[in-house]
Write a protein that holds these residues in place. Structure first.
Motif, PDB file in Angstrom:
ATOM      1  N   GLN A   1      68.730  77.578 -33.130  1.00 49.30           N
ATOM      2  CA  GLN A   1      69.677  77.508 -34.336  1.00 49.30           C
ATOM      3  C   GLN A   1      69.576  78.797 -34.996  1.00 49.30           C
ATOM      4  OE1 GLN A   1      71.379  75.154 -36.241  1.00 49.30           O
ATOM      5  NE2 GLN A   1      71.003  73.564 -34.483  1.00 49.30           N
ATOM      6  N   LEU A   2      68.529  79.460 -35.125  1.00 44.72           N
ATOM      7  CA  LEU A   2      68.451  81.064 -35.594  1.00 44.72           C
ATOM      8  C   LEU A   2      69.145  81.847 -34.901  1.00 44.72           C
ATOM      9  CD1 LEU A   2      64.728  80.872 -36.846  1.00 44.72           C
ATOM     10  CD2 LEU A   2      66.832  80.737 -38.360  1.00 44.72           C
ATOM     11  N   LEU A   3      69.283  81.840 -33.601  1.00 48.82           N
ATOM     12  CA  LEU A   3      69.924  82.632 -32.774  1.00 48.82           C
ATOM     13  C   LEU A   3      71.373  82.434 -33.047  1.00 48.82           C
ATOM     14  CD1 LEU A   3      68.199  81.968 -29.398  1.00 48.82           C
ATOM     15  CD2 LEU A   3      68.684  84.449 -30.506  1.00 48.82           C
ATOM     16  N   SER A   4      71.900  81.244 -33.240  1.00 51.04           N
ATOM     17  CA  SER A   4      73.292  81.018 -33.257  1.00 51.04           C
ATOM     18  C   SER A   4      73.703  81.587 -34.727  1.00 51.04           C
ATOM     19  CB  SER A   4      73.628  79.505 -33.210  1.00 51.04           C
ATOM     20  OG  SER A   4      73.280  79.120 -31.650  1.00 51.04           O
ATOM     21  N   ALA A   5      73.210  81.365 -35.628  1.00 52.39           N
ATOM     22  CA  ALA A   5      73.427  82.061 -37.008  1.00 52.39           C
ATOM     23  C   ALA A   5      73.120  83.854 -37.015  1.00 52.39           C
ATOM     24  CB  ALA A   5      72.632  81.290 -37.956  1.00 52.39           C
ATOM     25  N   GLY A   6      72.737  84.258 -35.959  1.00 58.48           N
ATOM     26  CA  GLY A   6      72.497  85.675 -35.841  1.00 58.48           C
ATOM     27  C   GLY A   6      71.338  86.181 -36.722  1.00 58.48           C
ATOM     28  N   ILE A   7      70.333  85.257 -37.178  1.00 60.14           N
ATOM     29  CA  ILE A   7      69.288  85.584 -37.857  1.00 60.14           C
ATOM     30  C   ILE A   7      68.158  86.030 -37.156  1.00 60.14           C
ATOM     31  CG2 ILE A   7      67.542  84.762 -39.557  1.00 60.14           C
ATOM     32  CD1 ILE A   7      69.582  82.547 -40.384  1.00 60.14           C
ATOM     33  N   VAL A   8      67.962  85.920 -35.736  1.00 67.29           N
ATOM     34  CA  VAL A   8      67.111  86.390 -34.826  1.00 67.29           C
ATOM     35  C   VAL A   8      67.911  86.758 -33.478  1.00 67.29           C
ATOM     36  CG1 VAL A   8      65.041  85.167 -35.504  1.00 67.29           C
ATOM     37  CG2 VAL A   8      66.343  84.398 -33.743  1.00 67.29           C
ATOM     38  N   ALA A   9      67.290  87.798 -32.705  1.00 66.85           N
ATOM     39  CA  ALA A   9      68.142  88.070 -31.631  1.00 66.85           C
ATOM     40  C   ALA A   9      66.780  88.082 -30.356  1.00 66.85           C
ATOM     41  CB  ALA A   9      68.684  89.441 -31.741  1.00 66.85           C
ATOM     42  N   ALA A  10      67.357  87.911 -29.322  1.00 67.48           N
ATOM     43  CA  ALA A  10      66.419  87.987 -28.191  1.00 67.48           C
ATOM     44  C   ALA A  10      65.681  89.296 -27.927  1.00 67.48           C
ATOM     45  CB  ALA A  10      67.045  87.396 -26.931  1.00 67.48           C
ATOM     46  N   ASP A  11      64.527  89.631 -27.694  1.00 69.09           N
ATOM     47  CA  ASP A  11      63.842  90.715 -27.443  1.00 69.09           C
ATOM     48  C   ASP A  11      63.623  90.921 -26.072  1.00 69.09           C
ATOM     49  OD1 ASP A  11      62.869  92.939 -28.694  1.00 69.09           O
ATOM     50  OD2 ASP A  11      60.872  92.683 -27.849  1.00 69.09           O
ATOM     51  N   PRO A  12      64.381  91.789 -25.191  1.00 58.93           N
ATOM     52  CA  PRO A  12      64.204  92.029 -23.714  1.00 58.93           C
ATOM     53  C   PRO A  12      62.829  92.226 -23.565  1.00 58.93           C
ATOM     54  CG  PRO A  12      65.164  93.874 -24.730  1.00 58.93           C
ATOM     55  CD  PRO A  12      65.149  92.873 -25.743  1.00 58.93           C
ATOM     56  N   PRO A  13      62.505  91.641 -22.332  1.00 53.59           N
ATOM     57  CA  PRO A  13      63.274  90.930 -21.412  1.00 53.59           C
ATOM     58  C   PRO A  13      63.532  89.458 -21.786  1.00 53.59           C
ATOM     59  CG  PRO A  13      60.965  91.039 -20.352  1.00 53.59           C
ATOM     60  CD  PRO A  13      60.944  91.905 -21.579  1.00 53.59           C
ATOM     61  N   PRO A  14      64.660  88.980 -21.276  1.00 54.54           N
ATOM     62  CA  PRO A  14      64.693  87.459 -21.659  1.00 54.54           C
ATOM     63  C   PRO A  14      63.709  86.486 -21.497  1.00 54.54           C
ATOM     64  CG  PRO A  14      66.785  88.454 -20.169  1.00 54.54           C
ATOM     65  CD  PRO A  14      65.569  89.423 -20.190  1.00 54.54           C
ATOM     66  N   GLY A  15      63.537  85.705 -22.577  1.00 59.19           N
ATOM     67  CA  GLY A  15      62.407  84.641 -22.646  1.00 59.19           C
ATOM     68  C   GLY A  15      61.092  85.121 -23.123  1.00 59.19           C
ATOM     69  N   SER A  16      61.029  86.392 -23.385  1.00 59.79           N
ATOM     70  CA  SER A  16      59.926  87.114 -23.811  1.00 59.79           C
ATOM     71  C   SER A  16      59.670  86.815 -25.347  1.00 59.79           C
ATOM     72  CB  SER A  16      59.584  88.553 -23.688  1.00 59.79           C
ATOM     73  OG  SER A  16      60.669  89.335 -24.193  1.00 59.79           O
ATOM     74  N   GLY A  17      60.540  86.761 -26.172  1.00 68.90           N
ATOM     75  CA  GLY A  17      60.526  86.387 -27.406  1.00 68.90           C
ATOM     76  C   GLY A  17      61.612  86.887 -28.227  1.00 68.90           C
ATOM     77  N   TRP A  18      61.513  87.070 -29.639  1.00 69.90           N
ATOM     78  CA  TRP A  18      62.603  87.441 -30.425  1.00 69.90           C
ATOM     79  C   TRP A  18      62.168  88.386 -31.501  1.00 69.90           C
ATOM     80  CZ3 TRP A  18      60.904  82.710 -28.932  1.00 69.90           C
ATOM     81  CH2 TRP A  18      61.545  81.973 -27.946  1.00 69.90           C
ATOM     82  N   ARG A  19      63.245  88.895 -32.184  1.00 73.72           N
ATOM     83  CA  ARG A  19      62.796  89.641 -33.284  1.00 73.72           C
ATOM     84  C   ARG A  19      64.032  89.368 -34.573  1.00 73.72           C
ATOM     85  NH1 ARG A  19      59.662  94.140 -33.128  1.00 73.72           N
ATOM     86  NH2 ARG A  19      58.856  94.690 -31.125  1.00 73.72           N
ATOM     87  N   PRO A  20      63.766  89.329 -35.643  1.00 79.30           N
ATOM     88  CA  PRO A  20      64.569  89.126 -36.670  1.00 79.30           C
ATOM     89  C   PRO A  20      65.458  90.234 -36.824  1.00 79.30           C
ATOM     90  CG  PRO A  20      62.633  88.463 -37.530  1.00 79.30           C
ATOM     91  CD  PRO A  20      62.125  89.078 -36.157  1.00 79.30           C
ATOM     92  N   THR A  21      66.829  89.927 -37.119  1.00 80.31           N
ATOM     93  CA  THR A  21      67.758  90.964 -37.542  1.00 80.31           C
ATOM     94  C   THR A  21      67.867  91.186 -38.853  1.00 80.31           C
ATOM     95  OG1 THR A  21      69.682  89.147 -38.016  1.00 80.31           O
ATOM     96  CG2 THR A  21      69.281  89.651 -35.637  1.00 80.31           C
ATOM     97  N   PRO A  22      68.522  92.321 -39.387  1.00 80.13           N
ATOM     98  CA  PRO A  22      68.453  92.409 -40.854  1.00 80.13           C
ATOM     99  C   PRO A  22      69.037  91.385 -41.860  1.00 80.13           C
ATOM    100  CG  PRO A  22      69.195  94.427 -39.715  1.00 80.13           C
ATOM    101  CD  PRO A  22      68.869  93.298 -38.889  1.00 80.13           C
ATOM    102  N   ALA A  23      69.881  90.333 -41.025  1.00 77.26           N
ATOM    103  CA  ALA A  23      70.447  89.140 -41.674  1.00 77.26           C
ATOM    104  C   ALA A  23      69.257  88.363 -42.300  1.00 77.26           C
ATOM    105  CB  ALA A  23      71.131  88.276 -40.829  1.00 77.26           C
ATOM    106  N   LEU A  24      67.934  88.499 -41.855  1.00 74.53           N
ATOM    107  CA  LEU A  24      67.015  87.681 -42.554  1.00 74.53           C
ATOM    108  C   LEU A  24      66.727  88.102 -44.008  1.00 74.53           C
ATOM    109  CD1 LEU A  24      64.163  86.100 -41.846  1.00 74.53           C
ATOM    110  CD2 LEU A  24      63.088  88.524 -41.879  1.00 74.53           C
TER     111      LEU A  24
END
Length: 436
Positions: free
Chosen positions: A384-407
């Motif tokens: 849900q957070l990915l779809s809303a642009g609030i977090v983004a995947a942190d490469p490599p794929p599947g390793s984790g995520w980082r919040p975007t400034p939308a937070l």
């Protein structure tokens, strides 16, 4: 309003008639509309075909066509940076789910078989796809597909493969490319059921968004090169190319991001960022967004693109009250309260946070109370957070995520009732909340 941000919008339909703008919005949401499923959109597309086609070509470099004889209008929306987390939605009898990579591959293989012969039974079609995968799986060109378990193989794997094949047919049926003489949902409950699948050959041809692959210099053994080959018109131009060509490419890249993404960063080190950072680029982007009924919240470090009317997206966050959206709000609240709000996080961290809430409030999210329930809820909430642009995947794929400034645009307030958890979310301004 957050410091350093401003909510911007234009009057609806800037540069186009309001009805033409509605066609733009609906085509952004779904790139294929058929007259039998959506006669109103098709009627408007016919009436405003020239205006809408010119707008898409000028704004984003995308091709829009209306095929009156086939009763189809189609937006050929190609990007050289396709978002990997936005798969088509498959509608099942009692639920919906994002199409998995296997479903998308199977849908392509079904199209290949039906192009050769436009009518086939379910069982014959499935056998043909099994054979196609069997000859290519060892070389890694196609996934292994075994919808019937052989001796020593897991029944669960075979069942999941069969369901993926049914989902592939559902996806094509939702696009009105194929039709069946029996409801596809019955296949889930009757392993021995067979049916006739019929394809419309002309509509199959409309699915292809590029020139024939046989005309392109494509190496089948190097799939990582395929997007560049299919989007050769979007490659970086040589330095000696005309200035107008460079400006047009920057405009197209920026407009695609604004029209297609829930948020984007105006990084001045990128072509998109440089264009959006300029006065002319920002004004053109805001006007383009307004045509589709979108509103933008502009910060120095982030653009949030909102859809108050919901014409371009199925996303309802945070207005929905599903358990998955409540889980996303809980994670959003904890993310913003960390010592380093913009820091990396992984699935285990999210599981721990939700596991704590599940333990403290056993009356909430009962279907996730159990073994691996926290992981399932965490995965859905992060989606849900990915779809809303609030977090983004942190490469490599599947390793984790980082919040975007939308937070920084969100504030979450959580209240606990005696037998439920009610979440209410607010953002630093109406546009931000509408976007989510």
């Amino acid at each position: 309003m957050a410091a350093g941000s401003v909510s911007m919008s234009r009057g609806a339909g800037v540069g186009l008639e309001p009805e033409a703008g509605l066609v733009v919005a609906r085509m952004l949401r779904q790139q294929i509309h058929c007259v039998e499923a959506d006669p109103e959109t098709f009627r408007l597309a016919v009436n405003y075909q020239r205006e809408v086609a010119a707008w898409f070509d000028r704004t984003a470099g995308w091709r829009f066509e209306v095929y009156r004889s086939e009763g189809v209008c189609r937006l050929y929306k190609r990007r050289n940076d396709p978002p990997g987390d936005r798969a088509p939605v498959v509608q099942r009898s009692k639920s919906s789910t994002a199409a998995s990579p296997l479903v998308l591959v199977l849908a392509s293989l079904v199209c290949e078989q039906l192009w050769r012969g436009t009518q086939a039974t379910f069982n014959d079609l499935q056998r043909a796809v099994v054979q196609a995968c069997g000859t290519e799986a060892d070389a890694g060109r196609l996934p292994r597909f075994r919808p019937a378990a052989a001796a020593g193989e897991k029944l669960a794997t075979a069942a999941s493969h069969r369901l993926a094949f049914i989902d592939a047919l559902r996806l094509l049926e939702s696009w009105h490319v194929i039709a069946s003489d029996v409801a596809l949902d019955l296949l889930e409950h009757d392993q021995g059921l067979d049916m006739v699948i019929t394809a419309r050959r002309e509509r199959l041809a409309l699915l292809i968004a590029s020139v024939a692959p046989s005309l392109l210099d494509i190496d089948l053994d190097a799939p990582h090169t395929h997007v560049d080959a299919l989007c050769a018109d979007q490659r970086e131009l040589p330095e000696d190319a005309p200035a107008k060509a460079h400006e047009r490419r920057r405009r197209h890249l920026a407009m695609r991001a604004v029209l297609d993404d829930p948020g984007l960063t105006p990084d001045p080190d990128t072509e998109v960022g440089r264009y959006l950072s300029s006065y002319t680029g920002r004004e053109r982007a805001l006007d383009a967004a307004a045509v589709a009924g979108l509103a933008c919240t502009v910060r120095r470090d982030w653009w949030t693109v909102a859809d108050p009317q919901g014409h371009t997206t199925d996303l309802t966050f945070p207005h929905g009250r599903t358990l998955e959206q409540q889980g996303a709000l809980l994670l959003l609240d904890v993310l913003a309260g960390r010592d380093d709000p913009m820091g990396w996080f992984g699935i285990e961290w999210a599981c721990a946070e939700l596991r704590r809430v599940l333990a403290e409030r056993p009356w909430w999210a009962r279907r996730y109370q159990g073994i691996n329930g926290d992981r399932s809820l965490a995965a859905a909430a992060i989606g849900q957070l990915l779809s809303a642009g609030i977090v983004a995947a942190d490469p490599p794929p599947g390793s984790g995520w980082r919040p975007t400034p939308a937070l920084h645009l969100w504030q979450v307030h959580i209240s606990h009732a005696a037998n439920a958890v009610q979440d209410t979310a607010g953002a630093d301004g109406a546009a931000e909340q509408e976007n989510q």
